[in-house]
Design a protein around this motif. Structure first.
Motif, PDB file in Angstrom:
ATOM      1  N   ASP A  89       0.866  -1.174   0.000  1.00 10.62           N
ATOM      2  CA  ASP A  89       0.000   0.000   0.000  1.00 10.62           C
ATOM      3  C   ASP A  89       0.901   1.222   0.000  1.00 10.62           C
ATOM      4  O   ASP A  89       1.957   1.230   0.641  1.00 10.62           O
ATOM      5  CB  ASP A  89      -0.896   0.033   1.244  1.00 10.62           C
ATOM      6  CG  ASP A  89      -1.938  -1.066   1.241  1.00 10.62           C
ATOM      7  OD1 ASP A  89      -2.660  -1.174   0.240  1.00 10.62           O
ATOM      8  OD2 ASP A  89      -2.018  -1.813   2.232  1.00 10.62           O
ATOM      9  N   VAL A  90       0.478   2.248  -0.718  1.00 12.07           N
ATOM     10  CA  VAL A  90       1.238   3.490  -0.789  1.00 12.07           C
ATOM     11  C   VAL A  90       0.267   4.645  -0.609  1.00 12.07           C
ATOM     12  O   VAL A  90      -0.878   4.581  -1.057  1.00 12.07           O
ATOM     13  CB  VAL A  90       2.024   3.586  -2.124  1.00 12.07           C
ATOM     14  CG1 VAL A  90       1.098   3.559  -3.318  1.00 12.07           C
ATOM     15  CG2 VAL A  90       2.926   4.809  -2.164  1.00 12.07           C
ATOM     16  N   LEU A  91       0.716   5.697   0.044  1.00 11.63           N
ATOM     17  CA  LEU A  91      -0.128   6.876   0.222  1.00 11.63           C
ATOM     18  C   LEU A  91      -0.351   7.567  -1.126  1.00 11.63           C
ATOM     19  O   LEU A  91       0.571   7.680  -1.942  1.00 11.63           O
ATOM     20  CB  LEU A  91       0.511   7.857   1.209  1.00 11.63           C
ATOM     21  CG  LEU A  91       0.616   7.373   2.646  1.00 11.63           C
ATOM     22  CD1 LEU A  91       1.431   8.354   3.483  1.00 11.63           C
ATOM     23  CD2 LEU A  91      -0.768   7.171   3.259  1.00 11.63           C
ATOM     24  N   VAL A  92      -1.560   8.033  -1.355  1.00 11.53           N
ATOM     25  CA  VAL A  92      -1.931   8.706  -2.602  1.00 11.53           C
ATOM     26  C   VAL A  92      -0.992   9.884  -2.882  1.00 11.53           C
ATOM     27  O   VAL A  92      -0.643  10.136  -4.036  1.00 11.53           O
ATOM     28  CB  VAL A  92      -3.410   9.175  -2.534  1.00 11.53           C
ATOM     29  CG1 VAL A  92      -3.765  10.089  -3.686  1.00 11.53           C
ATOM     30  CG2 VAL A  92      -4.334   7.978  -2.500  1.00 11.53           C
ATOM     31  N   GLU A 114      -9.020   5.745   5.246  1.00 17.86           N
ATOM     32  CA  GLU A 114      -9.752   6.983   5.523  1.00 17.86           C
ATOM     33  C   GLU A 114      -9.633   7.931   4.336  1.00 17.86           C
ATOM     34  O   GLU A 114      -8.527   8.288   3.918  1.00 17.86           O
ATOM     35  CB  GLU A 114      -9.135   7.619   6.782  1.00 17.86           C
ATOM     36  CG  GLU A 114      -9.629   8.976   7.126  1.00 17.86           C
ATOM     37  CD  GLU A 114      -8.770   9.612   8.230  1.00 17.86           C
ATOM     38  OE1 GLU A 114      -8.732  10.846   8.266  1.00 17.86           O
ATOM     39  OE2 GLU A 114      -8.156   8.885   9.025  1.00 17.86           O
ATOM     40  N   ASN A 115     -10.750   8.295   3.734  1.00 14.00           N
ATOM     41  CA  ASN A 115     -10.795   9.188   2.564  1.00 14.00           C
ATOM     42  C   ASN A 115      -9.992   8.652   1.375  1.00 14.00           C
ATOM     43  O   ASN A 115      -9.453   9.428   0.589  1.00 14.00           O
ATOM     44  CB  ASN A 115     -10.319  10.594   2.939  1.00 14.00           C
ATOM     45  CG  ASN A 115     -11.215  11.247   3.956  1.00 14.00           C
ATOM     46  OD1 ASN A 115     -12.434  11.133   3.879  1.00 14.00           O
ATOM     47  ND2 ASN A 115     -10.634  11.924   4.928  1.00 14.00           N
ATOM     48  N   ASN A 116      -9.887   7.328   1.285  1.00 12.31           N
ATOM     49  CA  ASN A 116      -9.159   6.686   0.177  1.00 12.31           C
ATOM     50  C   ASN A 116      -7.732   7.208   0.022  1.00 12.31           C
ATOM     51  O   ASN A 116      -7.259   7.454  -1.082  1.00 12.31           O
ATOM     52  CB  ASN A 116      -9.923   6.841  -1.138  1.00 12.31           C
ATOM     53  CG  ASN A 116     -11.141   5.964  -1.190  1.00 12.31           C
ATOM     54  OD1 ASN A 116     -11.128   4.839  -0.687  1.00 12.31           O
ATOM     55  ND2 ASN A 116     -12.203   6.460  -1.786  1.00 12.31           N
ATOM     56  N   ILE A 117      -7.015   7.324   1.139  1.00 11.07           N
ATOM     57  CA  ILE A 117      -5.664   7.886   1.105  1.00 11.07           C
ATOM     58  C   ILE A 117      -4.583   6.881   0.738  1.00 11.07           C
ATOM     59  O   ILE A 117      -3.439   7.253   0.527  1.00 11.07           O
ATOM     60  CB  ILE A 117      -5.306   8.528   2.464  1.00 11.07           C
ATOM     61  CG1 ILE A 117      -5.380   7.489   3.577  1.00 11.07           C
ATOM     62  CG2 ILE A 117      -6.168   9.728   2.745  1.00 11.07           C
ATOM     63  CD1 ILE A 117      -4.789   7.942   4.889  1.00 11.07           C
TER      64      ILE A 117
END
Length: 133
Positions: A89-92, A114-117
């Motif tokens: 997983d990587v932050l947007v 949370e908020n598709n981040i």
């Protein structure tokens, strides 16, 4: 990771220290060293269907030298030998890491958190829906 955390949630030193205290488990994290110097950390989970790269962090002084790429290539090889995918997983907001992961053969399949981040990126490409006429 500070700049990315600040961009999403803002920086609160006390909250970040608390998060670190709860999340840090010394026996799960590996210290990345290069030329005898600590350069970052790695947390890998070996699951039934995949090798999950839970965390990779390279200190800014050591970024851009191919350390992360080399480690991820090694994990990709290990996962293939075990008949598994590599997933992370990587932050947007972390565009640089996303570009690296795409160059190494990972694919965006979904956003979550949370908020598709966060973006989920496995080596297995997303399934295209079957188009029928």
């Amino acid at each position: 990771m500070g700049a990315y955390i600040k961009a999403i949630w803002g920086w609160d030193e006390q909250i970040q220290r608390g998060f670190h205290a709860r999340a840090f488990t010394a026996d799960r994290w590996q210290i990345i060293t290069t030329d005898g110097t600590d350069a970052g950390m790695l947390h890998i989970e070996h699951r039934l269907t995949d090798v999950y790269l839970a965390r990779i962090e390279i200190h800014p002084d050591h970024q851009g030298r191919g350390i992360g790429s080399q480690l991820i290539r090694s994990l990709l090889h290990q996962a293939r030998q075990q008949g598994r995918d590599l997933t992370l997983d990587v932050l947007v907001v972390n565009q640089r890491a996303q570009a690296l992961y795409r160059r190494l053969g990972l694919h965006q399949v979904t956003r979550h958190g949370e908020n598709n981040i966060k973006i989920r990126m496995p080596t297995k490409p997303p399934q295209d829906p079957i188009h029928r006429s």
